[in-house]
Write an enzyme that holds these catalytic residues in place. Structure first.
Site, PDB file in Angstrom:
ATOM      1  N   ASP A   1       8.204   4.148  10.711  1.00  0.00           N
ATOM      2  CA  ASP A   1       7.433   3.313  10.006  1.00  0.00           C
ATOM      3  C   ASP A   1       8.419   2.706   8.657  1.00  0.00           C
ATOM      4  OD1 ASP A   1       4.427   2.027   8.698  1.00  0.00           O
ATOM      5  OD2 ASP A   1       5.883   2.297   7.462  1.00  0.00           O
TER       6      ASP A   1
ATOM      7  N   TYR B   1      11.982  -1.710   2.088  1.00  0.00           N
ATOM      8  CA  TYR B   1      13.783  -0.525   2.397  1.00  0.00           C
ATOM      9  C   TYR B   1      14.788  -1.326   2.299  1.00  0.00           C
ATOM     10  CZ  TYR B   1       8.325   1.325   3.355  1.00  0.00           C
ATOM     11  OH  TYR B   1       6.634   1.256   3.196  1.00  0.00           O
TER      12      TYR B   1
ATOM     13  N   LYS C   1       7.152  -4.570   8.559  1.00  0.00           N
ATOM     14  CA  LYS C   1       6.370  -5.649   7.441  1.00  0.00           C
ATOM     15  C   LYS C   1       7.263  -6.336   6.274  1.00  0.00           C
ATOM     16  CE  LYS C   1       4.398  -0.922   6.211  1.00  0.00           C
ATOM     17  NZ  LYS C   1       5.936   0.317   6.145  1.00  0.00           N
TER      18      LYS C   1
ATOM     19  N   HIS D   1       2.634  -6.807   4.259  1.00  0.00           N
ATOM     20  CA  HIS D   1       2.757  -5.159   3.588  1.00  0.00           C
ATOM     21  C   HIS D   1       1.754  -5.691   2.666  1.00  0.00           C
ATOM     22  CE1 HIS D   1       6.281  -2.507   2.145  1.00  0.00           C
ATOM     23  NE2 HIS D   1       5.248  -2.294   1.781  1.00  0.00           N
TER      24      HIS D   1
ATOM     25  N   LEU E   1       0.536  12.423   1.680  1.00  0.00           N
ATOM     26  CA  LEU E   1       0.581  13.742   0.752  1.00  0.00           C
ATOM     27  C   LEU E   1       0.595  13.202  -0.566  1.00  0.00           C
ATOM     28  CD1 LEU E   1       3.959  14.901   3.200  1.00  0.00           C
ATOM     29  CD2 LEU E   1       1.420  16.174   3.192  1.00  0.00           C
TER      30      LEU E   1
ATOM     31  N   ILE F   1       1.821   9.182   8.459  1.00  0.00           N
ATOM     32  CA  ILE F   1       3.222   8.908   8.386  1.00  0.00           C
ATOM     33  C   ILE F   1       4.044   9.523   7.786  1.00  0.00           C
ATOM     34  CG2 ILE F   1       3.173   6.642   9.672  1.00  0.00           C
ATOM     35  CD1 ILE F   1       2.979   4.869   7.008  1.00  0.00           C
TER      36      ILE F   1
ATOM     37  N   LYS G   1       6.816  11.327   5.043  1.00  0.00           N
ATOM     38  CA  LYS G   1       8.354  10.370   4.773  1.00  0.00           C
ATOM     39  C   LYS G   1       8.810  12.289   4.842  1.00  0.00           C
ATOM     40  CE  LYS G   1      11.660  10.601   2.019  1.00  0.00           C
ATOM     41  NZ  LYS G   1      11.623  11.023  -0.239  1.00  0.00           N
ATOM     42  N   SER G   2       9.668  12.412   5.195  1.00  0.00           N
ATOM     43  CA  SER G   2      10.745  13.550   5.114  1.00  0.00           C
ATOM     44  C   SER G   2      12.032  12.988   4.543  1.00  0.00           C
ATOM     45  CB  SER G   2      10.316  15.011   4.935  1.00  0.00           C
ATOM     46  OG  SER G   2      11.484  15.846   4.220  1.00  0.00           O
TER      47      SER G   2
HETATM   48  N1  LIG Z   1       2.703   0.207   2.599  1.00  0.00           N
HETATM   49  C1  LIG Z   1       2.866   0.552   1.962  1.00  0.00           C
HETATM   50  O1  LIG Z   1       2.650  -0.622   0.922  1.00  0.00           O
HETATM   51  C2  LIG Z   1       3.485   1.552   1.794  1.00  0.00           C
HETATM   52  C3  LIG Z   1       3.493   2.396   0.887  1.00  0.00           C
HETATM   53  C4  LIG Z   1       4.252   3.644   0.371  1.00  0.00           C
HETATM   54  C5  LIG Z   1       4.699   3.984   2.016  1.00  0.00           C
HETATM   55  N2  LIG Z   1       4.279   3.512   2.854  1.00  0.00           N
HETATM   56  C6  LIG Z   1       4.542   4.440   4.317  1.00  0.00           C
HETATM   57  O2  LIG Z   1       4.288   5.750   4.243  1.00  0.00           O
HETATM   58  C7  LIG Z   1       5.188   6.230   4.384  1.00  0.00           C
HETATM   59  C8  LIG Z   1       5.182   7.800   3.510  1.00  0.00           C
HETATM   60  O3  LIG Z   1       4.963   7.369   2.334  1.00  0.00           O
HETATM   61  P1  LIG Z   1       5.563   8.117   1.353  1.00  0.00           P
HETATM   62  O4  LIG Z   1       7.457   8.053   1.319  1.00  0.00           O
HETATM   63  O5  LIG Z   1       5.305   6.873  -0.171  1.00  0.00           O
HETATM   64  O6  LIG Z   1       4.909   9.702   0.328  1.00  0.00           O
HETATM   65  P2  LIG Z   1       4.604  11.171   1.299  1.00  0.00           P
HETATM   66  O7  LIG Z   1       4.689  10.774   2.577  1.00  0.00           O
HETATM   67  O8  LIG Z   1       2.803  11.379   1.092  1.00  0.00           O
HETATM   68  O9  LIG Z   1       5.627  12.318   0.681  1.00  0.00           O
HETATM   69  C9  LIG Z   1       6.942  11.864   0.530  1.00  0.00           C
HETATM   70  C10 LIG Z   1       7.043  13.103   0.130  1.00  0.00           C
HETATM   71  O10 LIG Z   1       6.918  14.432   0.074  1.00  0.00           O
HETATM   72  C11 LIG Z   1       8.027  15.444   0.437  1.00  0.00           C
HETATM   73  N3  LIG Z   1       7.684  16.167   1.585  1.00  0.00           N
HETATM   74  C12 LIG Z   1       7.659  15.610   3.057  1.00  0.00           C
HETATM   75  N4  LIG Z   1       6.953  16.301   3.302  1.00  0.00           N
HETATM   76  C13 LIG Z   1       6.558  17.352   2.863  1.00  0.00           C
HETATM   77  C14 LIG Z   1       6.737  19.202   3.315  1.00  0.00           C
HETATM   78  N5  LIG Z   1       7.023  19.427   5.037  1.00  0.00           N
HETATM   79  N6  LIG Z   1       7.084  19.951   2.391  1.00  0.00           N
HETATM   80  C15 LIG Z   1       7.581  19.527   1.137  1.00  0.00           C
HETATM   81  N7  LIG Z   1       7.176  18.495   1.128  1.00  0.00           N
HETATM   82  C16 LIG Z   1       7.199  17.801   1.943  1.00  0.00           C
HETATM   83  C17 LIG Z   1       9.401  14.570   0.139  1.00  0.00           C
HETATM   84  O11 LIG Z   1      10.116  15.250   0.234  1.00  0.00           O
HETATM   85  P3  LIG Z   1      11.328  15.196   0.833  1.00  0.00           P
HETATM   86  O12 LIG Z   1      12.134  13.793   1.727  1.00  0.00           O
HETATM   87  O13 LIG Z   1      12.742  15.624   0.090  1.00  0.00           O
HETATM   88  O14 LIG Z   1      11.154  15.889   2.024  1.00  0.00           O
HETATM   89  C18 LIG Z   1       8.538  13.398  -0.625  1.00  0.00           C
HETATM   90  O15 LIG Z   1       8.803  13.346  -1.521  1.00  0.00           O
HETATM   91  C19 LIG Z   1       6.295   5.610   4.189  1.00  0.00           C
HETATM   92  O16 LIG Z   1       7.792   6.593   4.258  1.00  0.00           O
HETATM   93  C20 LIG Z   1       6.893   5.095   4.084  1.00  0.00           C
HETATM   94  O17 LIG Z   1       6.913   4.265   5.217  1.00  0.00           O
HETATM   95  C21 LIG Z   1       3.696   1.843   2.605  1.00  0.00           C
END
Ligand SMILES: NC(=O)c1ccc[n+]([C@@H]2O[C@H](COP(=O)([O-])OP(=O)(O)OC[C@H]3O[C@@H](n4cnc5c(N)ncnc54)[C@H](OP(=O)(O)O)[C@@H]3O)[C@@H](O)[C@H]2O)c1
Length: 289
Positions: free
Chosen positions: A56, A61, A86, A119, A201, A244, A246-247
């Site tokens: 994704d 990005y 997006k 988006h 998360l 989805i 992210k890490s």
């Molecule tokens: N459509 C939209 O408007 C929108 C907005 C925001 C996000 N998104 C999409 O959603 C995806 C995910 O959302 P997000 O990146 O905001 O947040 P998220 O996936 O909820 O959280 C990411 C955070 O969690 C940590 N993490 C991941 N797996 C882990 C694990 N197993 N243990 C401990 N920590 C962990 C990551 O750290 P590390 O990287 O250090 O592991 C990072 O700091 C984005 O990458 C993007 O593709 C879309």
């Protein structure tokens, strides 16, 4: 797991959910928001070799080039990988959306896109219906397989359907135990739209030691021999949501895959449901232009 490059290709980890246009989407994907472009190719190739089949990204990005490179470097046939991008808020409009799509495809270096999303609705601009019309044309031309939306409230989706008759296949919204989005999910389901959870998360707020979320998730995790992140992701998967996370760490990317071969019990689901607070990590869709 070490951070060594993964060389052999693992089979797909996630089941695929059917989309109402006849396509399907892997239930687990790798989100790459805030991953630097030069780190993205290795991360994407590593995740694909670990068994991810869904990436994704978004024009915002600025790492679509890395995503395309990672897909090519993985060694997987293009058909086996599901790529989402997006269109950003500055490119709503019949011509502007088409130009933005061309720019994304040039960055990705791919022949087709699997899913293209608006988006945000950016409602004060009031051009998301025009963006949607451009996306319908791109789909009809075969340049994108499926089209959907992100951060659309039910009233935004209704306008698209009323004015074009075309229902998005996916609505990707902020969704996690603090913000379970009951009304949005219900409205999506009524139209056959698959709900995708972004920030599943809560951008790791759920995992902060000392938080109520962490206390609840770690108690459940301990009983199941899992990690708190796996419990949170299982909560999404068990409700039929696409997720989805992210890490930037391949070890955590691997950890986040172990969510398909075990179940949370009713009591676990109830304990997690009690974490609902309505708190968002991002903006409300009606407030962002
Ligand atoms: N459509 C939209 O408007 C929108 C907005 C925001 C996000 N998104 C999409 O959603 C995806 C995910 O959302 P997000 O990146 O905001 O947040 P998220 O996936 O909820 O959280 C990411 C955070 O969690 C940590 N993490 C991941 N797996 C882990 C694990 N197993 N243990 C401990 N920590 C962990 C990551 O750290 P590390 O990287 O250090 O592991 C990072 O700091 C984005 O990458 C993007 O593709 C879309």
């Amino acid at each position: 797991m070490s951070e060594q490059p993964v060389t052999s290709i693992q089979p797909p980890i996630a089941p695929r959910l059917t989309l109402h246009d006849g396509g399907s989407i892997p239930q687990l994907g790798l989100g790459v928001y805030k991953v630097a472009n030069d780190a993205t190719a290795d991360l994407v190739a590593g995740a694909l070799r670990l068994g991810y089949r869904h990436i994704d990204t978004a024009a915002l990005y600025e790492n679509e080039r890395g995503v395309g490179e990672g897909v090519r470097a993985s060694g997987l046939p293009r058909e086996e990988v599901f790529v989402t991008s997006k269109v950003w808020n500055d490119a709503h409009g019949l011509d502007a959306t088409r130009r933005a799509f061309d720019e994304s495809m040039a960055e990705l270096g791919l022949e087709h896109l699997d899913l293209y999303l608006i988006h945000w609705p950016a409602p004060r601009q009031n051009r998301f219906v025009e963006a949607w019309k451009a996306m319908i044309a791109l789909r009809d031309e075969g340049r994108v397989r499926s089209i959907g939306v992100s951060n659309f409230e039910p009233h935004h989706v209704r306008r698209l359907v009323d004015e074009t008759g075309v229902v998005p296949v996916v609505n990707q919204v902020e969704l996690h135990p603090r913000l379970p989005q009951h009304a949005v999910r219900e409205a999506n389901a009524a139209l056959g739209i698959v709900t995708e959870s972004w920030s599943p998360l809560a951008r790791s707020h759920l995992l902060e030691t000392g938080s109520r979320d962490h206390a609840v998730l770690s108690a459940i995790a301990e009983r199941h021999g899992r990690t708190p992140a796996q419990v949170a992701l299982r909560w999404h998967v068990q409700q039929g949501l696409v997720v989805i996370p992210k890490s930037t760490s391949l070890a955590r990317v691997a950890e986040n895959t172990a969510v398909f071969d075990w179940r949370l019990e009713a009591g676990d689901m109830a304990a997690i449901a009690a974490l609902e607070s309505g708190e968002r990590t991002g903006r409300h869709p009606d407030d962002l232009d």
